[in-house]
Design an enzyme around this catalytic site. Structure first.
Site, PDB file in Angstrom:
ATOM      1  N   ALA A  45       0.850  -1.201   0.000  1.00 55.76           N
ATOM      2  CA  ALA A  45       0.000   0.000   0.000  1.00 55.76           C
ATOM      3  C   ALA A  45       0.884   1.249   0.000  1.00 55.76           C
ATOM      4  O   ALA A  45       1.862   1.316   0.755  1.00 55.76           O
ATOM      5  CB  ALA A  45      -0.895   0.022   1.234  1.00 55.76           C
ATOM      6  N   GLU A 131      11.944  -4.091  16.168  1.00 61.87           N
ATOM      7  CA  GLU A 131      13.375  -3.843  16.374  1.00 61.87           C
ATOM      8  C   GLU A 131      13.827  -2.508  15.775  1.00 61.87           C
ATOM      9  O   GLU A 131      14.643  -1.787  16.353  1.00 61.87           O
ATOM     10  CB  GLU A 131      14.183  -4.994  15.743  1.00 61.87           C
ATOM     11  CG  GLU A 131      15.666  -4.905  15.943  1.00 61.87           C
ATOM     12  CD  GLU A 131      16.058  -4.950  17.410  1.00 61.87           C
ATOM     13  OE1 GLU A 131      15.906  -6.000  18.032  1.00 61.87           O
ATOM     14  OE2 GLU A 131      16.499  -3.910  17.941  1.00 61.87           O
ATOM     15  N   ILE A 138      20.482  -1.004  14.474  1.00 65.56           N
ATOM     16  CA  ILE A 138      21.205  -1.576  15.617  1.00 65.56           C
ATOM     17  C   ILE A 138      20.284  -2.504  16.409  1.00 65.56           C
ATOM     18  O   ILE A 138      19.213  -2.086  16.830  1.00 65.56           O
ATOM     19  CB  ILE A 138      21.711  -0.463  16.569  1.00 65.56           C
ATOM     20  CG1 ILE A 138      22.558   0.553  15.806  1.00 65.56           C
ATOM     21  CG2 ILE A 138      22.483  -1.058  17.736  1.00 65.56           C
ATOM     22  CD1 ILE A 138      22.951   1.765  16.627  1.00 65.56           C
ATOM     23  N   ASP A 203      12.273  13.181  18.866  1.00 65.05           N
ATOM     24  CA  ASP A 203      12.547  11.858  18.291  1.00 65.05           C
ATOM     25  C   ASP A 203      13.245  10.971  19.340  1.00 65.05           C
ATOM     26  O   ASP A 203      12.852   9.821  19.559  1.00 65.05           O
ATOM     27  CB  ASP A 203      13.432  12.048  17.040  1.00 65.05           C
ATOM     28  CG  ASP A 203      13.922  10.737  16.468  1.00 65.05           C
ATOM     29  OD1 ASP A 203      13.162  10.097  15.724  1.00 65.05           O
ATOM     30  OD2 ASP A 203      15.073  10.343  16.772  1.00 65.05           O
ATOM     31  N   LYS A 207      12.018   7.364  21.444  1.00 68.45           N
ATOM     32  CA  LYS A 207      12.840   6.149  21.553  1.00 68.45           C
ATOM     33  C   LYS A 207      13.140   5.829  23.027  1.00 68.45           C
ATOM     34  O   LYS A 207      13.157   4.657  23.426  1.00 68.45           O
ATOM     35  CB  LYS A 207      14.130   6.326  20.765  1.00 68.45           C
ATOM     36  CG  LYS A 207      13.868   6.426  19.250  1.00 68.45           C
ATOM     37  CD  LYS A 207      15.064   6.947  18.494  1.00 68.45           C
ATOM     38  CE  LYS A 207      14.807   7.041  17.011  1.00 68.45           C
ATOM     39  NZ  LYS A 207      15.844   7.797  16.286  1.00 68.45           N
TER      40      LYS A 207
HETATM   41  N1  LIG Z   1      14.056   6.435   7.268  1.00 66.52           N
HETATM   42  C1  LIG Z   1      14.730   6.014   8.322  1.00 66.52           C
HETATM   43  O1  LIG Z   1      15.958   6.144   8.403  1.00 66.52           O
HETATM   44  C2  LIG Z   1      14.016   5.349   9.481  1.00 66.52           C
HETATM   45  C3  LIG Z   1      14.771   4.826  10.556  1.00 66.52           C
HETATM   46  C4  LIG Z   1      14.111   4.174  11.603  1.00 66.52           C
HETATM   47  C5  LIG Z   1      12.741   4.087  11.584  1.00 66.52           C
HETATM   48  N2  LIG Z   1      12.041   4.645  10.544  1.00 66.52           N
HETATM   49  C6  LIG Z   1      10.576   4.556  10.583  1.00 66.52           C
HETATM   50  O2  LIG Z   1      10.139   3.805   9.446  1.00 66.52           O
HETATM   51  C7  LIG Z   1       8.857   4.286   9.029  1.00 66.52           C
HETATM   52  C8  LIG Z   1       8.920   4.651   7.542  1.00 66.52           C
HETATM   53  O3  LIG Z   1       9.892   5.659   7.358  1.00 66.52           O
HETATM   54  P1  LIG Z   1      10.352   6.085   5.876  1.00 66.52           P
HETATM   55  O4  LIG Z   1      11.557   6.947   6.064  1.00 66.52           O
HETATM   56  O5  LIG Z   1      10.436   4.905   5.006  1.00 66.52           O
HETATM   57  O6  LIG Z   1       9.117   7.005   5.445  1.00 66.52           O
HETATM   58  P2  LIG Z   1       8.767   7.515   3.956  1.00 66.52           P
HETATM   59  O7  LIG Z   1       9.966   7.455   3.085  1.00 66.52           O
HETATM   60  O8  LIG Z   1       8.056   8.811   4.136  1.00 66.52           O
HETATM   61  O9  LIG Z   1       7.726   6.425   3.442  1.00 66.52           O
HETATM   62  C9  LIG Z   1       6.390   6.347   3.879  1.00 66.52           C
HETATM   63  C10 LIG Z   1       5.620   5.444   2.938  1.00 66.52           C
HETATM   64  O10 LIG Z   1       4.290   5.314   3.412  1.00 66.52           O
HETATM   65  C11 LIG Z   1       3.377   5.573   2.331  1.00 66.52           C
HETATM   66  N3  LIG Z   1       2.154   6.124   2.905  1.00 66.52           N
HETATM   67  C12 LIG Z   1       1.973   7.290   3.548  1.00 66.52           C
HETATM   68  N4  LIG Z   1       0.701   7.424   3.949  1.00 66.52           N
HETATM   69  C13 LIG Z   1       0.056   6.304   3.542  1.00 66.52           C
HETATM   70  C14 LIG Z   1      -1.278   5.847   3.655  1.00 66.52           C
HETATM   71  N5  LIG Z   1      -2.215   6.562   4.263  1.00 66.52           N
HETATM   72  N6  LIG Z   1      -1.584   4.633   3.115  1.00 66.52           N
HETATM   73  C15 LIG Z   1      -0.648   3.886   2.485  1.00 66.52           C
HETATM   74  N7  LIG Z   1       0.644   4.281   2.366  1.00 66.52           N
HETATM   75  C16 LIG Z   1       0.970   5.470   2.875  1.00 66.52           C
HETATM   76  C17 LIG Z   1       4.094   6.523   1.420  1.00 66.52           C
HETATM   77  O11 LIG Z   1       3.547   6.450   0.133  1.00 66.52           O
HETATM   78  P3  LIG Z   1       4.171   7.288  -1.115  1.00 66.52           P
HETATM   79  O12 LIG Z   1       5.501   6.675  -1.389  1.00 66.52           O
HETATM   80  O13 LIG Z   1       3.201   7.067  -2.194  1.00 66.52           O
HETATM   81  O14 LIG Z   1       4.252   8.707  -0.621  1.00 66.52           O
HETATM   82  C18 LIG Z   1       5.523   5.973   1.501  1.00 66.52           C
HETATM   83  O15 LIG Z   1       5.702   4.933   0.589  1.00 66.52           O
HETATM   84  C19 LIG Z   1       8.529   5.457   9.971  1.00 66.52           C
HETATM   85  O16 LIG Z   1       7.751   4.993  11.042  1.00 66.52           O
HETATM   86  C20 LIG Z   1       9.887   5.891  10.478  1.00 66.52           C
HETATM   87  O17 LIG Z   1       9.835   6.527  11.744  1.00 66.52           O
HETATM   88  C21 LIG Z   1      12.642   5.250   9.491  1.00 66.52           C
END
Ligand SMILES: NC(=O)c1ccc[n+]([C@@H]2O[C@H](COP(=O)([O-])OP(=O)(O)OC[C@H]3O[C@@H](n4cnc5c(N)ncnc54)[C@H](OP(=O)(O)O)[C@@H]3O)[C@@H](O)[C@H]2O)c1
Length: 430
Positions: A45, A131, A138, A203, A207
């Site tokens: 999705a 995790e 990590i 943030d 955590k």
């Molecule tokens: N990035 C990091 O380094 C990192 C590290 C640790 C944890 N996290 C956690 O991992 C999670 C994802 O982070 P990310 O960086 O991958 O975020 P991101 O790049 O903003 O990706 C979010 C994804 O969710 C989709 N989305 C948003 N709203 C939606 C909805 N209502 N229904 C279906 N899909 C939807 C978006 O679609 P579109 O692509 O179409 O916009 C996108 O594909 C978050 O909880 C974040 O805190 C991230």
């Protein structure tokens, strides 16, 4: 060995989701050989179906409809990598109630409504694994809840935000100001255009709440965490700390004592010889102290698509093996209500700087204010002479409330021109 296919439904395919799909594609055969489980991504999705994505999946796998992914009969394990509270919460609850294990990387969600999710998973008898929600790639959650399950954890201190660690490293190493170091972090993509969540410690506080919940089996939410960011720190503070043999880091600290749970995020002076002091740039690290094992440190990439996807995939494999065997992984168990210490009651050592008149009797007047409130001085240094004279103190462990009362009183002492920076000192308790 005959292997079983386990089908994954992804909610989100952004930085982490797309890195996960690529990692599954790249390592699928090896994972199958090692675990007997063949992973297949069957549904994804996303918000914007028109967006180009660097993943080897056919177009008909993608949908707008997160709820449809969760209920799809060809999805065995749900991976939530959307972020934020809704609709992530709603989809996770629905998946768990449908008996599908869920893997999530969502710290915001867990730090705010984690208990509801853990209870739903417990009630449904399925895995909820997270995790990647603390310190990205990590491994920390699994060591805390499995490897250390029989030990008594006393304290976890961590550098859990790469953006602020990068900024503090630059300030310490190149003498950059906070705003110059932030601008550099933004240019390099380490900081968001709106850096508030990182630099003001939100943030890290989310955590810290998850760490405290898992380490101490307690109900701790983001709102319980005392929080200060790094935006008020100056280059002079960092240089002065370095002159005394300390490094300034934004630490998330979670500790348990008979008085209750202490959970806080703030800039902290740690001895330059402490293992956390050597964690530079955007790296993260967690320093765990437990009764039997002693001290442990976990170090690595706390963010980024690939490192985070590595942690998510570890959880996915665990959940998939359990789907095949009909077993369940280690659970969070019951999170009990434990007293959370107010910051006023928490004990730290403190560093403080006073601008004073350089004349006889000044020191005695200052020492009297410390003494009256039971704040004991560990060391004192005079820097400069005459009108520029500054006194730098480091205290022994003192209650925050007593230190604040001392500062209030010092402001009333005629020979104290100004009370300058005050920083907590941790990791040097003797
Ligand atoms: N990035 C990091 O380094 C990192 C590290 C640790 C944890 N996290 C956690 O991992 C999670 C994802 O982070 P990310 O960086 O991958 O975020 P991101 O790049 O903003 O990706 C979010 C994804 O969710 C989709 N989305 C948003 N709203 C939606 C909805 N209502 N229904 C279906 N899909 C939807 C978006 O679609 P579109 O692509 O179409 O916009 C996108 O594909 C978050 O909880 C974040 O805190 C991230």
């Amino acid at each position: 060995m005959t292997s079983r296919t386990v089908r994954l439904g992804l909610l989100g395919c952004g930085h982490v989701g797309s890195a996960l799909v690529r990692l599954v594609t790249r390592n699928r055969d090896e994972i199958e050989v090692r675990t007997g489980v063949r992973l297949e991504v069957t549904r994804v999705a996303v918000r914007n179906l028109a967006r180009e994505r660097d993943v080897e999946l056919s177009a008909d796998v993608f949908t707008h409809d997160g709820a449809a992914v969760v209920t799809a009969p060809d999805v065995d394990v749900v991976v939530e990598v959307i972020g934020g509270i809704e609709p992530a919460r709603e989809h996770i609850v629905e998946a768990l109630k449908a008996g599908k294990p869920v893997v999530t990387a969502n710290k915001e969600l867990l730090a705010n409504v984690g208990r509801e999710l853990f209870e739903t998973a417990e009630g449904a008898g399925v895995d909820l694994l997270f995790e990647a929600s603390v310190a990205g790639g990590i491994p920390l959650i699994r060591p805390l809840r499995e490897s250390l399950a029989g030990d008594r954890i006393r304290r976890v201190m961590g550098i859990v935000n790469g953006t602020t660690n990068y900024i503090l490293s630059r300030m310490a190493e190149s003498g950059a100001s906070f705003s110059d170091a932030l601008a550099e972090a933004q240019t390099l993509g380490y900081a968001e255009r709106d850096p508030t969540a990182d630099v003001e410690g939100f943030d890290a506080a989310a955590k810290a709440a998850i760490i405290a919940s898992i380490a101490f089996g307690a109900r701790v939410v983001a709102g319980d965490v005392y929080r200060e960011g790094i935006s008020e720190l100056t280059g002079a503070d960092i240089a002065s700390a370095a002159g005394l043999g300390y490094t300034v880091k934004l630490l998330a600290i979670a500790a348990e004592s008979p008085a209750g749970i202490e959970v806080r995020v703030h800039p902290t002076m740690i001895p330059a010889s402490h293992p956390l002091a050597s964690v530079r740039e955007s790296f993260n690290a967690l320093f765990v102290e437990a009764d039997a094992v002693g001290q442990l440190m976990f170090y690595g990439r706390g963010a980024g698509g690939e490192p985070t996807a590595s942690a998510v995939l570890g959880d996915v494999i665990d959940a998939a093996k359990n789907v095949v065997s009909g077993a369940r992984g280690a659970t969070v168990g019951t999170l009990v209500r434990k007293p959370i210490q107010a910051i006023d009651e928490v004990e730290s050592q403190f560093y403080l700087q006073l601008e004073v008149a350089d004349r006889p009797g000044v020191l005695a007047a200052i020492a009297e204010q410390f003494g009256r409130r039971g704040v004991s001085i560990k060391s004192m240094q005079q820097i400069g002479i005459g009108d520029d004279a500054r006194l730098v103190f480091i205290t022994h462990l003192a209650r925050e409330a007593d230190l604040r009362a001392t500062i209030h009183a010092l402001r009333e002492v005629g020979t104290v021109h100004r009370v300058g920076s005050i920083l907590r000192v941790v990791g040097d308790e003797t």
